[in-house]
Design a protein around this motif. Structure first.
Motif, PDB file in Angstrom:
ATOM      1  N   GLY A 209       0.775  -1.230   0.000  1.00 54.17           N
ATOM      2  CA  GLY A 209       0.000   0.000   0.000  1.00 54.17           C
ATOM      3  C   GLY A 209       0.805   1.277   0.000  1.00 54.17           C
ATOM      4  N   ASP A 210       2.124   1.185  -0.166  1.00 53.91           N
ATOM      5  CA  ASP A 210       2.983   2.373  -0.174  1.00 53.91           C
ATOM      6  C   ASP A 210       3.319   2.723  -1.627  1.00 53.91           C
ATOM      7  OD1 ASP A 210       4.836   4.344   0.059  1.00 53.91           O
ATOM      8  OD2 ASP A 210       6.118   3.317   1.496  1.00 53.91           O
ATOM      9  N   PRO A 211       2.775   3.824  -2.155  1.00 53.19           N
ATOM     10  CA  PRO A 211       3.032   4.157  -3.569  1.00 53.19           C
ATOM     11  C   PRO A 211       4.479   4.482  -3.863  1.00 53.19           C
ATOM     12  CG  PRO A 211       1.903   5.949  -2.458  1.00 53.19           C
ATOM     13  CD  PRO A 211       1.894   4.797  -1.507  1.00 53.19           C
ATOM     14  N   LEU A 212       5.256   4.845  -2.830  1.00 49.00           N
ATOM     15  CA  LEU A 212       6.664   5.135  -3.065  1.00 49.00           C
ATOM     16  C   LEU A 212       7.468   3.875  -3.329  1.00 49.00           C
ATOM     17  CD1 LEU A 212       7.322   7.885  -0.374  1.00 49.00           C
ATOM     18  CD2 LEU A 212       6.748   8.165  -2.779  1.00 49.00           C
ATOM     19  N   ARG A 213       6.901   2.723  -2.983  1.00 53.00           N
ATOM     20  CA  ARG A 213       7.584   1.450  -3.240  1.00 53.00           C
ATOM     21  C   ARG A 213       7.055   0.763  -4.496  1.00 53.00           C
ATOM     22  NH1 ARG A 213       7.751  -1.558   2.683  1.00 53.00           N
ATOM     23  NH2 ARG A 213       9.025  -0.004   3.777  1.00 53.00           N
ATOM     24  N   LEU A 214       5.994   1.306  -5.078  1.00 50.00           N
ATOM     25  CA  LEU A 214       5.353   0.667  -6.227  1.00 50.00           C
ATOM     26  C   LEU A 214       6.242   0.792  -7.460  1.00 50.00           C
ATOM     27  CD1 LEU A 214       2.731  -0.771  -7.034  1.00 50.00           C
ATOM     28  CD2 LEU A 214       1.833   1.457  -7.716  1.00 50.00           C
TER      29      LEU A 214
END
Length: 530
Positions: A209-214
């Motif tokens: 759920g972390d967009p910075l890790r997507l």
């Protein structure tokens, strides 16, 4: 007596002596600053300044939160949800997935930075050597075709002459080595779905759920591979190879659908480009006189699966929702650590990037909310107002987005010199220009619907011996669904039978039917000579 008194008074310890005054100005100035810094006046001044700074930060936090909440309400009203995962395609099993066949798995190359730890390198120049692209010319209908006459003229004169177009197409197709790729891709057409592996849902779960890790999936050579397939499709149609014509259309629709369902900006752009190449070739491909009723039915079903305008709208909705998730995650993290990944290495930054980094580090957290709210507003405008002609409002907003960004993100500008509005410090770096996205998608949809109608009209011809006089005469069972005009709500595509084929057209940008005038309407002329 008096003299003694006077003497005692001059030597009294209570007598004041003037302070020592340095003859150096710098020493006197430093002592004055020191006394001021430790004075009550300075304490009150610092307290006042600290209070002003705290009030400013609190105001920006409050004001940014209000602006963000207003933008969120608009976002939910337009998208119908506040969770972009709701808009992602459901993950399909490998057994049903065209993308899970061995041929496409062989395209993987190791890439630790890409999603899944690998990227895809599509087969470059293995389906049709780039030397054949030199013989592509305008087909007169907005697409391209192979100049078979020019190709035949450069052949070895000792070879048997090729006296007609079909013979030339057969010879050119036979001279190409596809390394068995097309046959292996064709085996996957029996699978009902096409979804890039790993899917966007799977990647979101891995990112927790972390967009910075997507991560995104990297693809190379995809456009060149599509052009190779386009050349082969043209030649298959001209050489009257119905089976290869049908299979190549199926392969190209699957590749385009998979990239669209990746739901990233890059995936959507790749999908639009692949569909554009395919539809430019379909007009000639569907004139293959050997295609059967079953072939046309299958091709229409493949084409019906996707809607270019809906795919573009879905992608933009996802970007609206991920914008909030992105800024919320960035706001909650310190600039060091994961948020630092958004910036280049310190030595590679320009002055503007360094300034953004410092603003993100030391500025009020409310500025993230201001920026997030403005970014959402821009994405919402580019997504259009919804409805049957959402592409019109979205296209107009996309054309004006640069002016909107400059107006909001710059407090003052004089020529090349400008002062940024720190409330929206990051927006002008994260909002792309999408001025031609809607135009490409709606014209792709027009050509797609024309191709589906062409399949239905050919099925009517095979059943009744000739094309109908009007579209209403086409048997309902020959169309997988209604094919309205994408340029105007509640309008139908127009049709006129001709001596050799027929003409299909849309009312186009001006919403006015100009009777198939190619300078005003969107026109697709289908030539068919049995």
């Amino acid at each position: 007596m008096n003299s003694k008194t006077n003497s005692d008074s001059t030597t009294s310890p209570s007598a004041k002596t003037p302070p020592h005054r340095s003859r150096y100005f710098t020493v006197r100035w430093a002592l004055a600053c020191w006394r001021f810094l430790w004075s009550r006046r300075m304490v009150w001044t610092l307290a006042l300044l600290a209070s002003i700074v705290v009030l400013f930060y609190q105001y920006e936090y409050w004001h940014g939160a209000r602006e963000l909440e207003a933008a969120r309400k608009k976002m939910i009203a337009r998208c119908g949800t506040d969770n972009f995962v709701d808009l992602l395609p459901e993950q399909v099993s490998d057994e049903e997935n065209f993308w899970a066949i061995d041929e496409i798995k062989s395209w993987r190359v190791a890439d630790p930075k890409a999603a899944g730890g690998y990227a895809y390198a599509w087969p470059e120049n293995k389906l049709a050597s780039e030397k054949y692209e030199a013989f592509q010319i305008d087909d007169g209908h907005g697409g391209t075709k192979i100049d078979l006459t020019a190709w035949a003229a450069q052949r070895d004169p000792s070879l048997p002459p090729l006296n007609d177009e079909r013979a030339r197409a057969e010879a050119l197709l036979a001279s190409m080595d596809d390394h068995g790729i097309i046959a292996r891709l064709t085996e996957g057409l029996a699978r009902p779905h096409a979804q890039i592996i790993p899917s966007r849902r799977q990647l979101w779960q891995e990112a927790k759920g972390d967009p910075l890790r997507l991560k995104i999936q990297s693809h190379s050579n995809c456009f060149h591979t599509a052009k190779n397939l386009q050349i082969r499709l043209q030649l298959a149609a001209l050489s009257q190879n119905a089976e290869l014509t049908r299979d190549l259309i199926g392969i190209q629709t699957r590749l385009a659908k998979a990239t669209a369902d990746d739901t990233t900006m890059v995936g959507s752009l790749v999908s639009l480009a692949l569909n554009n190449l395919l539809t430019d070739t379909l007009n000639a491909a569907l004139a293959n006189t050997k295609l059967t009723n079953r072939d046309f039915s299958q091709i229409a079903r493949w084409l019906q699966v996707a809607n270019d305008v809906e795919q573009t709208e879905r992608m933009l909705k996802i970007y609206i929702l991920t914008t909030e998730a992105f800024y919320a995650a960035a706001k909650s993290k310190v600039i060091t650590g994961e948020l630092a990944q958004l910036f280049p290495a310190e030595q590679d930054m320009n002055l503007l990037q360094k300034s953004y980094r410092q603003i993100a580090l030391h500025g009020p957290s409310g500025w993230f909310d201001h920026t997030s709210a403005f970014a959402k507003e821009c994405w919402l405008s580019m997504a259009g107002e919804g409805g049957g002609e959402t592409w019109r409002t979205g296209q107009e907003a996309a054309r004006n987005i640069n002016a909107t960004i400059k107006q909001r993100c710059r407090l003052y500008q004089n020529g090349r010199f400008w002062i940024p509005n720190l409330r929206y410090f990051f927006a002008d770096q994260t909002l792309p220009t999408l001025s031609n996205l809607w135009e490409t998608s709606v014209k792709n949809l027009f050509k797609r619907r024309c191709a589906i109608l062409i399949c239905a009209l050919h099925r009517h011809r095979l059943a009744h011996g000739t094309f109908p006089d009007k579209l209403a005469d086409v048997d309902a069972g020959f169309l997988p669904a209604a094919q309205p005009d994408p340029a105007k709500v509640d309008a139908q595509l127009s049709y006129r039978r001709m001596d050799h084929g027929f003409l299909l057209w849309s009312v186009g940008d001006d919403r006015t039917d100009d009777d198939g005038d190619a300078t005003k309407d969107w026109v697709w002329q289908h030539d068919f000579k049995p």
